[in-house]
Structures are given as structure tokens and as C-alpha cells.
Design an enzyme around this catalytic site. Structure first.
Site, PDB file in Angstrom:
ATOM      1  N   GLU A 189       0.856  -1.186   0.000  1.00  0.00           N
ATOM      2  CA  GLU A 189       0.000   0.000   0.000  1.00  0.00           C
ATOM      3  C   GLU A 189       0.890   1.233   0.000  1.00  0.00           C
ATOM      4  O   GLU A 189       1.359   1.686   1.041  1.00  0.00           O
ATOM      5  CB  GLU A 189      -0.924  -0.021   1.215  1.00  0.00           C
ATOM      6  CG  GLU A 189      -2.101   0.919   1.081  1.00  0.00           C
ATOM      7  CD  GLU A 189      -3.123   0.718   2.180  1.00  0.00           C
ATOM      8  OE1 GLU A 189      -4.325   0.605   1.861  1.00  0.00           O
ATOM      9  OE2 GLU A 189      -2.732   0.677   3.364  1.00  0.00           O
ATOM     10  N   GLN A 190       1.108   1.771  -1.178  1.00  0.00           N
ATOM     11  CA  GLN A 190       2.004   2.912  -1.358  1.00  0.00           C
ATOM     12  C   GLN A 190       1.244   4.033  -2.070  1.00  0.00           C
ATOM     13  O   GLN A 190       0.680   3.807  -3.153  1.00  0.00           O
ATOM     14  CB  GLN A 190       3.236   2.502  -2.162  1.00  0.00           C
ATOM     15  CG  GLN A 190       4.224   3.618  -2.344  1.00  0.00           C
ATOM     16  CD  GLN A 190       5.450   3.222  -3.146  1.00  0.00           C
ATOM     17  OE1 GLN A 190       6.297   4.046  -3.431  1.00  0.00           O
ATOM     18  NE2 GLN A 190       5.558   1.967  -3.522  1.00  0.00           N
TER      19      GLN A 190
END
Length: 538
Positions: free
Chosen positions: A376-377
Site C-alpha cells: 500500500e504505497q
């Protein structure tokens, strides 16, 4: 009457093209790997000018790549049209490195290229590069390579091309699995497509790997299950012995017929920076005119087997001359959807990464995991498609500690990026730093090239970068001050398939965009007012 176009037709990261025609409309699907939504489909009515029409894999039921390593995700989609609908086959690759690969193959369909696209039908996991062939008798056949995890002396792990029938009513593969083609001495046989012409089944495959020995092989048989005889002048397309050709790594192809009966081949290529074997634009899509000879074999219209930079097309008949891309793209962020050129990484839950509604007129990124995270970036970016280009954005961001940062990024993957980031120093001052990760895998050392450029609090900062072939220079401005360079001149060539010490390379291309990271877990927001991308003269 014909005109000529100049390759590539899809510049920047657009590899593994699959093409189909519906009436007067042509569509090309390309791989997107870890970038979300999955698969890019471009549309044209003249084979000359193309526009992005769809990214069909856009919800969790179709694609969830959280945890997929770099250069995994969507490999080599196949797009076709039959029975009044589009058929899209794709691989979601979950593991790349080592002897084993975990790649799952799926089918989705849609009545129109814009959708709605169905939930996926699971097909198999025996190997990647699946392709669906619609035979004249109405039967449908899936072909894909077979992955052989065993280390073989003098061999490779590409174990031939498998054939199995797909039952539309039962929504699954049925019948025997046959290995119909073992490949040639070039090895690494992949990317299969089947065609039927004049009583022959023609099998087109990619061989030699997707590097500088890449090639297109053709073979044919009277029976779909073989045996297949190899083209007498094989390979049909390659630059493996043409190092001066501007279109290197030519391979992984597909064929399409025009309404007039002419045949064209789209294929993968790359354009290395002059004097190097580094391609920051990634693998792109080119097109060649091909002809069927009296012997029934396909060959390049210009003769030989190396791709042409300029290709004759029937576009001038419709007044469809090739249009140069706009010099500058200015993006604003209205509520609703992201501008079409932008993508993010891996997750089907973009609302956790960004919002266009939280502050109308701004793109708000919510700082998530660290730069390079496989889960999750918060990174939203567009493809670099020119050796000479610039990017700018304006950022409002008030970090509370050193674990929160946001800014302008040139990103290839977790080990290859340059990042102009706003954060805090130990004294609590808001500072601007240049961070680079350009070490060889697997160490991935982070270099902070310059820190301590203090910014005024509660005041937006303008961030920019300029790329001139291998050189990348960051710059910044705040308030009424003009632009100032920051940090050293960086190596843009490292942000490429070949810019690493890894033996196998990577498969994507460089992206330029906006990022926010908060490894404290507090999801600090960062607001971006706009984004500007400019293609500069050489």
C-alpha cells in the site's frame, strides 16, 4: 494511397502488444505489471494515431496485486473479438524470481471496449502468456507456455506451448492438454498466438528472452495440435544481430488484417539511450507491414527480418497523418476521476491512497507505507515517454516528524528511484531532501544526496525535475523566488530495465509523479495543486 508512420506507435512503457480489429476500429492491449488499473487498451481507426480507451481490470474481483513483487502483476494480455463481445485473457503473476513462478490465468469479457467488463473466469496456472484462439468452427482454444521449474543442463525453464480447449457454456478448460511446440534453438519460447489462413494453423511465438536477443518465431501445421514446422527464414523479426537499429529487443508480436486484406504486425521494442543498453522508457509498441508469400509464409514487407523505423500505412486515404504528441500536458485535479494518464500501484482500494474530493481542486495523497512497498504505497504517476522531458507540481504538506514525507518522484521500482521529498529534520524544521535508491539488487541502499534545505512553513513549495537522456536534475521554488537546482545531477539511465545488476532485468519503465509516505501509520495528507509534464527538444 499510403503514408508513413514513425515507430514506436505507443511510446513509453507499453509492452507485449495484442491487437484486434472490429470493423474499422483497431485495439491494442498491453501489459501493465504492478500498475493499477490493469491492462492498457488503446484505440485507433487508422493504425497511426492511438488514444487510451480503457483500463478494464479496475476492481478487486478482477485484480488485487497487493504483495505482488516488482515486475509481477499483469503479464502479456491477449485481446480478441468474437461472438459479439471482447475477450481479454491475462496473467496475474504472483512470483517472478527463482525456479518457481506462480502465475494465474483469467478471462474477462465485455460488450464494448469501455465495458462493463465481467468478473473473471479462472483458467489455469500452468504458465504465463495465455492467448485465446477462436477457430472457424466456433471452438475456442487456449495456448500458453508451460513453466518447467527444474534446472536443465543446457536448457531453460520454458517448457513448450500448451493447447487446451475452452468450453464457453461450462466456463472452463476441457479435454486433453497437449504440448504442441517445443520452440527452436533460440529457446525461451513464450507469447503464443494462433491464426488460421489458407488451411494452415500458424503459430507465432516470442523467443530468446525479452532482452537484446528477443525474436519472433513462426511455425505452421495443418492440424491445430501439430506437428508444427518452423518458418524457413526464421526468425521473422529480431534485432539480435542489428545493434545499430534504433528499435532494439524486437519481439513478442501479434498480427491483424486491415479491411482491405493487408496484414500488420505489432511488436515489442525498446529504444536504449544513445551509447548505452539502458531503456528508461521501458518496452514500447511498434508496428510493421508484413506480407504473405506465394509459399504461404509471412515476411516483413521491407524484406529481411529487422524492424523498420518508418512504416507504410493506409492512413492518408482518410487524411489520418501521424500526429506528434503535445509538447506539454497540464493536469488539474477536479473532483471525480484521475486524469487518464495516471496510475497507482497494486491496490484495488485507491480511496485509501488518494482523494480528488477531500479538497476540490487538489489531489490529496494519504501517506501510507514506505517508498517501494509491495502492498500500500501512495504514489500516483504517469509514464515517461521522451528522453528529454520535465515535470513539475505544487505541494502543500506539513509533516510532523521525519517519518512523514511527500514530493515529486521518478520511480522505476523499489530499488530504482529518485525522490525530491519534503519532511522534517531533527530540529523540527521543514526541509527538502533528494533521496535516491540506485544500488544493485538486493541491497537497495538509500542515498540522501542533500538534506537541510529549509523551507518556509505553511507555504506551498513548487517541485520540478528535468531529464536530458541520462541526466536528471531536481529543482524547487517557494513563494516569489525563482527555480533553484537542488542536489547533484543524477543518473536517469539507472531508472530502466537494464539499470541494475540483476541477471534477468525488470519489465516496466520509468514513471514521473507525486508520492506521500508515512511510516508512522498516521496517514499524513499531502495536497498537490496540479501536475505538468513537458516533452522538451533535444
Amino acid at each position: 494511397m499510403t503514408d508513413t508512420l514513425r515507430n514506436p506507435i505507443l511510446a513509453g512503457f507499453n509492452p507485449d502488444p495484442s491487437i484486434c480489429r472490429v470493423g474499422e476500429d483497431y485495439y491494442i492491449a498491453t501489459s501493465t505489471f504492478e500498475w493499477y488499473p490493469g491492462v492498457q487498451i488503446h484505440h485507433s481507426q487508422d493504425l497511426v494515431n492511438w488514444r487510451l480507451a480503457s483500463r478494464p481490470l479496475a476492481r478487486a474481483a478482477q485484480l488485487d496485486m497487493r504483495g505482488n513483487p516488482d515486475s509481477c502483476g499483469i503479464w502479456a494480455p491477449c485481446l480478441s473479438y468474437a461472438d459479439g463481445q471482447f475477450w481479454l485473457i491475462y496473467t496475474d503473476m504472483k512470483r517472478y524470481e527463482g525456479n518457481f513462478k506462480d502465475g494465474h490465468n483469467y478471462l474477462v469479457t465485455a460488450p464494448a471496449i469501455e465495458g462493463p467488463w465481467s468478473d473473471p473466469v479462472y483458467l489455469n496456472s500452468s504458465g504465463f502468456d495465455p492467448s485465446l484462439f477462436h477457430d472457424d468452427d466456433g471452438r475456442k482454444w487456449l495456448v500458453n507456455l508451460k513453466w518447467d521449474y527444474r534446472q536443465q543442463e543446457g536448457g531453460d525453464r520454458f517448457g513448450g506451448i500448451l493447447l487446451q480447449e475452452y468450453d464457453v457454456e461450462r466456463r472452463r478448460l476441457v479435454g486433453p492438454i497437449r504440448n504442441i511446440f517445443a520452440g527452436t534453438e533460440m529457446k525461451l519460447t513464450e507469447g503464443p498466438h494462433l491464426y488460421r489462413r489458407d488451411g494452415w494453423y500458424h503459430l507465432l511465438v516470442a523467443e530468446g528472452g525479452t532482452g537484446y536477443d528477443h525474436a519472433v518465431t513462426m511455425a505452421r501445421s495443418r492440424e491445430i495440435a501439430g506437428p508444427y514446422e518452423v518458418h524457413p527464414d526464421n526468425p521473422v523479426l529480431t534485432t539480435r544481430q542489428d545493434p545499430d537499429n534504433p528499435l532494439q529487443r524486437a519481439g513478442h508480436a501479434d498480427l491483424v488484417d486491415t479491411p482491405e486484406g493487408e496484414t500488420y504486425m505489432v511488436h515489442l521494442c525498446s529504444r536504449p539511450l544513445p551509447g548505452t543498453r539502458r531503456s528508461p522508457l521501458g518496452r514500447e509498441t511498434a508496428i510493421q507491414k508484413v506480407e504473405w508469400g506465394e509459399d504461404g509464409w509471412l515476411r516483413l514487407a521491407q524484406g529481411g527480418n529487422t524492424p523498420a523505423l518508418e512504416v507504410a500505412v493506409p492512413g492518408a486515404e482518410n487524411g489520418a497523418l501521424q500526429q506528434a504528441p503535445a509538447e506539454e500536458e497540464r493536469y488539474t485535479f477536479a473532483p471525480g476521476l484521475l486524469p487518464g494518464d495516471f496510475q497507482w500501484l497494486r491496490t484495488p482500494e485507491p480511496e485509501r491512497l488518494f482523494s480528488l474530493d477531500a479538497r476540490p481542486g487538489y489531489l490529496r495523497l494519504f501517506g501510507r507505507e514506505s517508498v517501494g512497498s509491495w502492498f500500500e504505497q501512495a504514489l500516483v504517476a504517469r509514464r515517461q515517454d521522451s528522453w528529454h522531458c520535465s515535470a513539475e507540481t505544487e505541494l502543500e504538506f506539513e509533516p510532523e516528524d521525519i517519518q512523514q514525507l511527500a514530493g515529486l518522484i521518478a520511480y522505476y521500482n523499489r530499488f530504482k528511484f529518485h525522490y525530491l521529498a519534503v519532511s522534517l529534520n531533527d530540529e523540527g524544521d521543514k526541509v527538502l531532501s533528494v533521496m535516491s535508491c540506485h544500488d544493485e539488487w538486493p541491497s537497495g541502499r538509500l542515498d540522501i544526496a542533500e538534506a537541510g534545505v529549509t523551507l518556509e512553513p505553511d507555504l506551498p513549495v513548487r517541485l520540478g525535475l528535468d531529464i536530458r537522456e541520462r541526466e536528471l536534475q531536481f529543482r524547487f521554488a517557494q513563494g516569489s523566488a525563482g527555480w533553484q537546482p537542488i542536489g547533484p545531477v543524477l543518473d536517469a539511465g539507472l531508472l530502466s530495465d537494464e539499470g541494475s545488476g540483476r541477471a534477468h532485468g525488470y519489465f516496466t519503465g520509468n514513471f514521473l509523479g507525486m508520492a506521500a509516505h508515512d511510516i508512522s501509520g498516521r496517514a499524513a495528507p499531502a495536497d498537490f495543486a496540479a501536475f505538468r509534464y513537458r516533452r522538451n527538444a533535444c
